[in-house]
Each structure stands twice: as structure tokens, then as C-alpha cells.
Design an enzyme around this catalytic site. Structure first.
Site, short mmCIF file in Angstrom:
data_model
loop_
_atom_site.label_atom_id
_atom_site.label_comp_id
_atom_site.label_asym_id
_atom_site.label_seq_id
_atom_site.Cartn_x
_atom_site.Cartn_y
_atom_site.Cartn_z
N ARG A 117 -9.51 -0.31 7.19
CA ARG A 117 -10.47 0.59 6.56
C ARG A 117 -10.83 1.77 7.45
O ARG A 117 -12.00 2.12 7.63
CB ARG A 117 -11.73 -0.14 6.12
CG ARG A 117 -12.42 0.62 4.98
CD ARG A 117 -13.49 -0.18 4.31
NE ARG A 117 -14.00 0.59 3.18
CZ ARG A 117 -14.45 0.04 2.06
NH1 ARG A 117 -14.45 -1.25 1.90
NH2 ARG A 117 -14.91 0.81 1.09
N CYS A 118 -9.81 2.35 8.05
CA CYS A 118 -10.04 3.57 8.83
C CYS A 118 -8.71 4.28 8.94
O CYS A 118 -7.67 3.72 8.68
CB CYS A 118 -10.58 3.25 10.22
SG CYS A 118 -9.39 2.42 11.29
N GLU B 16 -13.22 5.28 4.04
CA GLU B 16 -13.22 4.63 5.36
C GLU B 16 -14.38 5.06 6.23
O GLU B 16 -14.67 4.42 7.24
CB GLU B 16 -11.88 4.90 6.03
CG GLU B 16 -10.73 4.29 5.20
CD GLU B 16 -9.36 4.73 5.61
OE1 GLU B 16 -9.25 5.82 6.21
OE2 GLU B 16 -8.40 4.01 5.35
N GLN C 210 0.83 -1.21 0.00
CA GLN C 210 0.00 0.00 0.00
C GLN C 210 0.86 1.26 0.00
O GLN C 210 0.35 2.36 -0.20
CB GLN C 210 -0.94 0.00 1.22
CG GLN C 210 -2.05 -1.04 1.12
CD GLN C 210 -3.01 -1.01 2.29
OE1 GLN C 210 -3.21 -2.03 2.92
NE2 GLN C 210 -3.64 0.13 2.57
#
Lengths: 286, 806
Positions: free
Chosen positions: B384-385, B760, B237
Site C-alpha cells: 500500500r505504497c 496509498e 495486479q
């Protein structure tokens, strides 16, 4: 998640498959849809030198709807169970149960023979076949024999089938007019085994129950058919008291264990709900 | 080139710029099976690596015997810590200032830890060889409870730092203690708590789970001994950061390392960290002189690479008897596993947990977080945050509900009277953040109206009557959430990872015929960057988005950036994209003025062209300008039309939203049925409404999973109980409810296009909304708090404890 090496066999008749089984003893296993065996091989919990794929054996396929009996080949997929019009008319509970097995992709490959023969207490078809009082046709080197589904299961993964035998067909008696059915299953998600599942058949004539059969899935180390549950319904109008008695009889026959789905007391509570729904559903359709 | 018949509307629509629901350009290849993922890479002579992993959660490694494995034909090498030690690579630094074993150095600290690395000619031989490596272990006492880990007589897990009481983030008070991070004013908060009309106190646990992307982690390392260049393909990522870290760890000069992130099948934070598989594959390629591929299987992914959450958050919230919140206190015990490998900015060892005052005007607050070692896998990534923002949002949104119970107040009204008002922005929070913008009351009122909140409460009251009368066994819950995120890390002055400033970048080249290529320092893992970033450029400089190629992930070609996580792509790289486009537009203006023979100030930008002010029939399109830029000698200007921007954001962005979930809860089976879910998101300027909706659907579905069943659970021996997808809940279409999406638009005042990020938000807001719905169903029967995940048996257990089974 890579299995150890193995020899792959693909016979085209049952006799050849049995011959390979006899030759290699417990080093060989037959594979149907593969949804139980292949993951076990990938986890290296099943280590076998010879894998015998049954998919090219025509004799193991096909569904025959007879006047008295329905005959289903061991290699019939769950998808075929769902889409076969004659079967849905003759024994609609099979379709109802098959639709609750995993997901369409699994059902395209998963077979009824593999489902009943593996002896996994989580599989839905063994309990269903006990409910339907099915008979399994088993072939070995010495010829063919039959075993009632209700006598087939000994403990988890242990059955009346010998290592060198193949379960080839399932014979199911057709049901009398006035028989209602239901297959109820609670699961955490698609693809999971049941937290509790129950199949029920109830025959009503003139407002009185003349026959009833109740069997449960994944609530013991084998499927559980409760003769007492059926007996509690027969001769009654299947009112609340009779249903409660049948549920109580069913619960007396199960022995669930704790796993990630939950503790025993939870499973027993859910089982009570699912069994009652199945019986009430069958009565409503009778 | 003269297209004067076109109206401004058709010219604008043809660009497919910002605001257009443009179809994702990536999906053409993804839906045809034409993606190029790391496991699709095939190189001549490529070898395969596979790990021998520990079956124990805590054990001493007595011996490793690889003789039988090495004797297997096709096995090339078996690496152990002893082989890596001379290179100094048996341990590696983590992103959190700790260090982590690459291969077991004397002991193992979690089940699934990497013990030896087998390299073979194919992955089948490698898997067979793994079985043949004999490892002798001596089991040690296992610690899976972070509170027990801090007891005086707890076994020491990290013997390598035993007795060293100074950690990366300050003093340690126990050998299993990593850090204490404090924010806010402790004394003032405790004074408020002591004198408050009402104080509600509760322990809120956010369980351990895992991002579980469809594609697991993996890499291909290829060391070219002739050129001395290392090429590393992987599921990264943050490819540029990986290159720098690889250079620092390995000693290979950074210009000799090329890192490539190909297509990535989902990341969700799982692919931010650096894992032993990457290091071993690089070493393997150096040792063997051949490319080495390593791909995790699903069980390895769930057991070893980057868990998320695992925060025990004790909260106290003070309020007046009318419900005005006067103070907030939080102490968190953070279970980090065997190594502190959390992926947080260096100065924030508990991430942005100090956003835990949420959407509320809370005058004073105090937060302390204790990081703790246990015998579990390392990680602590932002699934996802943004960094620990979902933990913070869950904490405050549960505490608001707990306070509402204590006050016997409606939880929607309690939120309303405590929201930060629109006129208070920019708002300085008690825990140190400057919220850039927001209009919470407008969003909240819109949401309550959309779902007919009063009607839902009336229906719920009737349901309770029916339940008590024995007419139904299903309760109805209304789950409310108003969340505020903090994303887009971040300003270099206070945000870095391993010393790397968290700016991001974009380089745009306009081709002579008026099409373009743009390269960014980020990397899409499904977010649709190639679609949305082209839309930003299209609107900024008037070139159709369809004429713009977008590239990311190759460190040899893309400008340096810190990657994609924490909803930072749009806030940071998206800003860089707009700024680079504006540099091009500025040069284009000079070229247009020259071509039109007027002064620079006499032309103005109009959708896809520069026009002479007051004479709209005189213009030059961007296509004409691009051609001239390369092919016409323009006095005072260099040829060409390209620009690069490195954007250091002045502040974070603060997306917010109002979510309302309605659930039916079967008290007998424990099943939770989601009847409806309304999600209003305010992510500022909306670049692509369709991608936003897709992001919201995806994030809500992951939130549903977390709230209702997805967990990484351990038994007392440290065995992972949920290491396969049979037990680890990954929702399919069947489990996914319908969602209703909505929005308000409050642009970020400091972002060039006003965008805030959205990917997110639905996970941050969704988890408390689903969880609050379950809690709310039981509130009339006396429930204050029950921990997630709300799977069937736990919900049943709640009902059972409340006496609802008769």
C-alpha cells in the site's frame, strides 16, 4: 489447511456418543463448537479417524436457573450465555467474561462445554468456572460422575476427563447477596487469547468481606485459582492493603511463559494490573 | 431529445462526473456475494496443485521421494526441480533482475520455500499427497540478521552466484550482498555534517510485515492443446506484464497467452510479483492437458509470497541551532530474503527511497542502500505504497522528531520552518526528484488549527504533571506527520519493470445510443475503478457515468498497461482515460458542427452537448452525436466514435498530507489507545470524495496495524513466528479508531485532470503518525527512538527501560 480424511458421526443422545467413543478409542474425538479442534485438524496436528459432532444431542443444551444452582448444558453457546436473561441476572460475571471471548461469529458457535473441557490454558471459561467453584458433570459408559472445576485441570490439554467420557453439564452454585464480580482481560486484539485475565468475586456484608474468589487465565499451563488471594480479602474491608495482599498472593500462584505476547516479566507485570482491576472492580460492585 | 428545461446544474449532476460522491458500482455484486474471484472458477476436469514446502530456513535437499504420494489414488503428478529443469523452468527471473527457484534446486533458503508440486484430482487428495512426499534435508547454518549476513565468515546463502561479484545493479562486495545503490552527493553531505551546529543520528528500523490481502494468491492455468492457447486466470495486479513475462519464460508466443485477472480481493502489492505457484500450474496444465488450479492458504501467503519493508535505516540530520536543516544522510541495510524479488522499477533497486528528504527543503543529501540476502522469504513489495515510499516517509518523519528532541524544539514548528515553500515548486530535491506541486504550509496550518494543537500540548503538559503526581498511569502522545509521496510510475524514460515501460492505457468506445464501454490496462483490487474512471469519462465527454461500462484485466480485450500498484492507476491510466475521452470529444465536435451546419470552431462543449457559440438554443447532445457518428454519412470522417490513448506521464505526481494522531499510552499494560486521528490529504483534483474517504480509512487502518503490532517475525532458526492470523495483527472494526478526514486541493500541473492518486497516502503518512504518537508520549521521559511495532510488550519495555515502573 485441509484436514486428513475422517468419519463424521452425529449422534442424538449421549449414550450413543459414548458408544462411538468406546468403539474407536483414541481414534475418536467429540467436537462441540470446533474452534479449537477443527484448526488443529486443518493443521494436521490433530489426526483422528472419527469425529463425533454433539450438536444434535438435546440433552446437552439448555440453561436452568435453580434456587441454589445454575445448570448449564455443555453445548450452550457463548452467544446464549450472553443473551440469556436469567443467567445474566443470576451470574452476571458469566456474561461479562463471555463478551470478552473472541468475536460474535465465534461466540455463535463456541460452546461453554468445549471451552472448559479442552483444557486449553488460553480459554477463559476454565478460570471463570474455578472462580465460581463450578462442578462438571462427566458421563461415561459406567455412568455419571462429578469433578470440581478446581480439580479438573492437570496441565495444558490434560484434564480429569477420560478419553471415553463426555463433559455434559456445568453446575454452578448461586452467589450470596452482596457479591460483586468482575472479569478483566488484556488481549492484543479481537480473537486473541489473554495476555492476562482474571475473574474475581467478592462478597461484602456490613463493610466486611465474607467470601472472595480469584482465578486467572493463561498465566500458567492450567487456569489458576488462588485460595490465598481470597483468604487475603476475607475479614477485611478490602482496602488497598488487602487488595495488594490478594494481588501478591495471586502472582505467587502463576507461572507464565514467554510467547509472542511478550516475555515473562511483562506478563507478570500485566497480570498484577489485571488482577488488581478485577478485585477492585468486584469490590466496587459488592 | 430537446431538454432545454434542464438547468446546467441538473444536467451536470445527472452525469455523476468528477467530484460526485457516486456510490461504488462494484459493491452491488460484492455485498451480495456475487463477485467472481479466481477460486470461483470451475472448469471441466480441473485439477488442483499444492506445494510441499520446506520446514527449514536453510537446508540442503538430499532427496525427494514421491512414490507414496504417486500411489495415492487421485494423484496425477508430483513435480520437482528435476522435472522442470529440462524445460529451463526450475528457476525463474525476478522483477529485480535476480532469479528465484521455482522448486528447490538442491537447497532451500527460507522456511516455506516451494520444494515439490503435487497435482491431484481434488484439493483434498492434493493435501493428503503433500503429506506423503518424503524429503530428506541436511540443515545448514541459518542467517536471519542482515548485518551478520555481511560478516566475512557468514555462510554463503546463494551458492548459485557464489563468487560472481557483478550483480544486476552493479558490484557485489560479499556473497550475501546484492547491490549498493547510491544517490545524492556524499562528499558535500559529509562536509555539511562535519560543520553543522547540530547533528542528530539515529537507527530507524521499519520492521518486516506483509500486505495480507483478504484473498490469498492463486491461479487457474488452462492449456488447450488443440489451439495451443494458454489461458491463465489469476490474482494479478499487472495482468499484461504477467502475459509478457509468461511468454518470455515459457517460450509460448504472447498471442497464444490470455491472462485474466477476475475480481481480486485486495492486493496491496502482494499480487504484483510472479510466484512459483503460477509457473507450476502452467507446467502442470501443459503436462496433464487439463486445467490446474492453485490457491494459497493463509499460512502460505504469510510465509512465502511477498513480504514488505525490513529496512534498517541509519540517519544523520544536520541543522543550524535555530532548526534550519542543512543536510541529510542515510544508510539503509535492506533485508531482501533468499532471492531479490523486490518489485521496483529496474533502475531503482531500492525503489523511490530517495524521496526520503520528504516535505523539507534540504539543500544537500546522500542516500546509500545495501541489499542483503538472508534466510527469509523473498519479496520486498510496496505494501500500500509506492516503491519504498513508506520506508522513506517513516525515516524522515522519525528523523525530524529526533532532531526536534536534540534541538529541544516543538516538532510542529521544526517542520514548518523547513517545509518547501509553495513558491519553490516545481522543486528540485537534493536526491534527484522534481516535485511537481505542493502547498505544505497551508495544509499544515489547517491541520494544526483543526486539532487545536496548542490546546493538545497544554493538555499533554497537564497529563505529565498528573502522571508525576501519581494521579494517572496513562501518558498522552501527539503524533505529527507531514508526508510527501511520489507515485504514478512512471515516465518511460526512467521507469520500466523488466524492460516494460510504465505507461498505461485506456480505450473508449461510444455505442450508437450514447452509452459506452471503456477498457484500461490497470486492474482494480478494490479501488473502485469501475466507479471513478467512468466519472472521468462522464465529465470529459458528457455521457452519464451510469451509462459507462468499465472493463479491466483481460489481456485479450484490454489495451496493454502495467497494472495497478504504486498509486499509479489514477496518475497514469486516469490520465490515459482523460486523453482518450478528449480524442472522442474532438471528433464529436466535428460531427456536431456538421449536424448544426456550422464550422468546427463555432461550436463549444457544454457539459453533455456541443452548442453553437452565442446561440445556446442550437445544440447537439452527445447522445445525438453518437447516433450520427455510426449512422450518418459525414464527409471526411470515418464512421464510429472510439479512441485509445497510451499515456506516458511526463513526471510522477507528489500527493502530500498532514496527519495528527492523539494517543493514550498505558505504561503498565503497554496498551496504546488512539483517541483521535486527523488526516488531511492533498491528492490534487478529487474524483470521488466518498471513495477517497474510504481509501483513507482503509489505509490508515493498515497503518495502525503496522505501527502497533503487525509483523512477520522470525526466530534465530528462521522459523516464522507470526504465520497465522492469531499472531499476525489484522485489525477488525473493534481495533479501528474513528478518523477525521480533511483535504486541500493542489492540482498536479502536468496531469490532464490534475489528479495525483490517494490510495496509498494514508499508509505512507499513517505509520509515522501512529508511531510518532507513541514516541511523543515518552519524549518527556527521555525516549528518542524505539522500534515498531509498538505492541503491548514493546511499549511496556520502553516504559520499563525509562524507569516508569517505579
Amino acid at each position: 489447511m485441509i484436514p486428513a480424511g475422517f468419519e463424521y458421526h452425529r449422534p442424538t443422545d449421549v449414550a450413543s456418543a459414548i458408544e462411538i467413543l468406546k468403539t474407536h478409542g483414541d481414534e475418536a474425538r467429540v467436537v462441540a463448537g470446533g474452534h479449537s479442534l477443527i484448526p488443529m485438524m486443518k493443521l494436521r496436528m490433530a489426526d483422528l479417524a472419527h469425529l463425533i459432532d454433539l450438536q444434535d444431542i438435546e440433552g446437552l443444551k439448555g440453561i436452568e436457573i435453580g434456587a441454589e444452582t445454575v445448570s448449564i448444558g455443555a453445548m450452550v453457546t457463548q452467544h446464549e450465555l450472553i443473551t440469556h436473561a436469567g443467567l445474566s441476572e443470576a451470574l452476571p460475571i458469566i456474561r461479562e467474561a463471555a463478551l470478552q471471548i473472541a468475536d460474535p461469529q465465534v461466540r455463535y458457535l463456541g460452546t461453554v462445554g468445549g471451552n472448559v473441557a479442552n483444557g486449553d490454558p488460553g480459554n477463559d471459561m476454565p478460570g471463570l468456572m474455578q472462580c465460581l467453584d463450578a462442578t462438571y458433570v462427566i458421563e461415561g459408559a459406567e455412568g455419571s460422575r462429578t469433578v470440581s472445576a478446581r480439580d479438573f485441570y492437570q496441565s495444558a490439554y490434560f484434564t480429569a476427563r477420560e478419553d471415553d467420557e463426555i463433559l455434559t453439564r456445568i453446575e454452578i452454585p448461586r452467589l450470596p447477596a452482596g457479591t460483586g464480580y468482575a472479569y478483566e482481560k488484556q488481549k492484543r486484539k479481537i480473537g486473541d487469547y489473554a495476555t492476562a485475565a482474571c475473574g474475581a468475586l467478592v462478597t461484602m456484608q456490613g463493610g466486611t468481606c465474607t467470601a472472595a474468589s480469584v482465578a486467572m487465565t493463561n498465566l500458567s499451563d492450567t487456569p489458576v485459582w488462588s485460595e490465598e488471594a481470597g483468604a487475603a480479602l476475607v475479614g477485611t474491608s478490602c482496602g488497598p492493603d488487602a487488595v495488594a495482599a490478594a494481588v501478591a498472593a495471586s502472582l505467587a500462584a502463576i507461572n507464565p511463559t514467554q510467547d509472542n505476547r511478550g516475555p515473562v516479566e511483562f506478563k507478570r507485570h500485566v497480570a498484577g494490573v489485571i488482577i488488581r482491576r478485577a478485585i477492585e472492580g468486584a469490590v466496587a460492585r459488592a | 431529445m430537446k431538454d432545454a428545461v434542464d438547468t446546467p446544474e441538473t444536467r451536470s449532476a445527472g452525469l455523476k462526473g468528477m467530484g460526485c460522491a457516486r456510490k461504488r458500482v462494484e459493491d452491488v455484486r460484492f455485498t451480495q456475494g456475487k463477485g467472481n474471484y479466481v477460486d470461483d472458477i470451475q472448469l471441466d476436469g480441473m485439477l488442483f496443485g499444492d506445494f510441499v514446502r520446506s520446514p527449514y530456513a536453510h537446508a540442503r535437499v538430499i532427496s525427494i521421494n514421491a512414490e507414496a504420494a504417486l500411489a495415492l489414488p487421485g494423484v496425477v503428478a508430483v513435480l520437482t526441480a528435476a522435472d522442470l529443469a529440462p524445460l529451463g523452468l526450475h528457476w525463474m527471473p525476478t522483477l529485480a533482475g535476480d532469479k528465484q527457484m521455482v522448486l528447490a534446486d538442491g537447497k532451500v533458503l527460507f522456511q516455506g520455500q516451494e520444494v515439490a508440486y503435487v497435482i491431484a484430482e481434488d484439493r483434498y487428495i492434493a493435501a493428503d499427497a503433500v503429506e506423503l512426499v518424503e524429503v530428506e534435508y541436511e540443515e545448514l547454518p541459518v542467517v536471519v540478521d542482515p548485518f551478520k549476513a555481511l560478516e566475512p565468515d557468514a555462510p554463503i546463502l546463494r551458492e548459485d552466484i557464489a563468487g560472481n561479484m557483478e550483480g544486476a545493479h552493479g558490484p557485489r562486495r560479499h556473497d550475501n550482498h546484492i547491490f549498493t545503490w547510491e544517490q545524492g552527493d556524499k562528499d558535500a553531505t559529509e562536509a555539511v555534517l562535519a560543520e553543522a551546529d547540530v547533528v542528530a543520528e539515529e537507527m530507524i528500523y521499519y520492521h518486516r510485515t506483509h500486505p495480507c490481502p483478504l484473498e490469498t494468491c492463486g491461479c487457474v492455468a488452462s492449456m488447450d492443446k488443440v489451439t495451443g492457447k494458454l489461458t491463465l486466470w489469476g490474482t494479478f495486479q499487472a495482468p499484461h506484464a504477467v502475459r509478457t513475462v509468461a511468454a518470455l519464460i515459457s517460450g509460448i508466443a504472447e498471442h497464444n497467452i490470455r491472462v485474466i485477472s477476475p475480481d481480486i480481493g485486495g492486493g496491496f502489492g502482494n499480487k504484483v510479483g510472479v510466484y512459483p505457484g503460477y509457473v507450476c500450474s502452467i507446467v502442470g496444465s501443459i503436462v496433464t492437458g487439463k486445467p490446474v488450479k492453485w490457491i494459497e492458504d493463509r499460512m502460505e501467503n504469510l510465509m512465502s509470497t511477498a513480504f514488505a519493508r525490513d529496512y534498517w535505516m541509519r540517519g544523520k540530520i544536520a541543522a543550524t541551532k535555530e532548526g534550519k536543516i542543512t543536510g541529510l544522510w542515510c544508510h539503509t541495510t535492506a533485508d531482501h530474503g533468499g532471492f531479490d524479488a523486490c518489485a521496483d522499477p529496474t533502475k531503482f533497486p531500492a525503489g523511490f527511497m530517495n524521496i526520503c528528504t520528504g516535505s523539507y527543503d534540504i539543500p544537500v543529501a546522500y542516500l546509500a542502500v545495501d541489499g542483503v540476502y538472508t534466510n527469509k522469504a523473498p519479496g520486498g513489495v510496496a505494501y500500500r505504497c509506492s516503491f519504498r515510499v513508506t520506508e522513506a516517509a517513516y525515516f524522515i518523519e522519525r528523523m525530524i522528531e529526533v532532531l526536534a528532541i536534540k534541538l529541544n524544539m516543538d516538532a510542529a514548528e521544526l517542520r514548518r520552518i523547513n517545509f518547501i515553500r509553495a513558491d519553490q515548486f516545481p522543486y528540485q530535491s537534493a536526491l534527484g526528484w522534481e516535485y511537481d506541486s505542493g502547498d505544505y504550509h497551508t495544509a499544515w496550518d489547517k491541520a494544526l488549527k483543526a486539532v487545536d494543537y496548542a490546546g493538545l500540548r497544554a493538555e499533554q503538559a497537564q497529563r505529565i504533571e498528573d502522571f508525576k503526581a501519581g494521579k494517572t498511569r496513562k501518558l498522552m502522545g501527539i503524533g505529527l506527520t507531514h508526508f510527501t509521496e511520489i507515485v504514478g510510475a512512471g515516465p518511460v524514460k526512467n521507469c520500466d519493470i523488466l524492460g516494460l515501460g510504465m505507461f498505461d492505457s485506456c480505450e473508449i468506445r461510444i455505442h450508437p445510443t450514447g452509452s459506452a464501454i471503456a477498457r484500461l490496462g490497470t486492474i482494480s483490487q478494490g479501488q473502485g475503478h469501475a466507479t471513478t474512471f467512468a466519472q472521468i469519462i462522464a465529465s470529459e465527454i458528457g455521457i452519464p457515468a451510469d451509462d459507462i461500462t468499465l472493463e479491466e484485466g483481460d489481456t485479450d480485450t484490454a489495451p496493454y498497461g502495467l497494472g495497478t500498484y504504486g498509486s499509479r492507476s489514477t496518475p497514469v491510466a486516469g490520465a490515459a482515460t482523460a486523453m482518450a475521452a478528449r480524442k472522442i470529444r474532438a471528433k464529436a465536435q466535428m460531427i456536431a458542427a456538421y449536424l448544426l451546419e456550422v464550422h468546427d470552431d463555432d461550436v463549444e462543449f457544454d457539459i453533455d452537448r456541443f452548442v453553437v457559440k452565442g446561440a445556446p438554443e442550437r445544440f447537439k447532445t452527445m447522445k445525438e452525436i453518437a447516433f450520427a457518428a455510426y449512422n450518418q454519412a459525414i464527409p471526411g470522417l470515418e464512421p464510429g466514435l472510439e479512441a485509445v490513448s497510451y499515456y506516458d506521464p511526463p513526471n510522477m505526481t507528489y500527493p502530500f498530507g498532514a496527519y495528527i494522531c492523539v494517543a493514550d499510552v498505558d505504561v503498565d499494560t503497554g496498551e496504546v489507545g488512539i483517541r483521535s486521528f486527523y488526516a488531511l490529504d492533498d491528492c490534487g483534483t478529487r474524483i470521488n470524495p466518498m471513495i477517497i474517504e474510504g481509501q483513507v480509512h482503509g489505509g490508515l487502518t493498515e497503518a495502525l496495524a503496522i505501527a502497533l503490532g503487525q509483523e512477520i517475525a522470525y526466530d534465530d532458526m528462521g522459523n516464522v513466528k507470526t504465520g497465522t492470523l492469531m499472531d499476525f495483527f489484522l485489525p477488525t472494526a473493534w481495533e479501528t479508531p474513528n478518523y477525521t478526514t480533511d483535504h486541500t486541493v493542489t492540482p498536479s500541473p502536468h496531469h490532464p485532470i490534475g489528479a495525483k492518486g490517494v490510495g496509498e497516502s494514508p499508509n505512507v503518512g499513517g505509520v509515522p503518525a501512529f508511531s510518532n504518537a507513541v514516541h511523543d508520549a515518552f519524549r518527556p521521559f527521555g525516549l528518542t527512538q524505539s522500534h515498531m511495532p509498538h505492541d503491548h510488550w514493546r511499549v511496556w519495555q520502553t516504559a520499563n527501560k525509562l524507569g516508569l515502573h517505579g
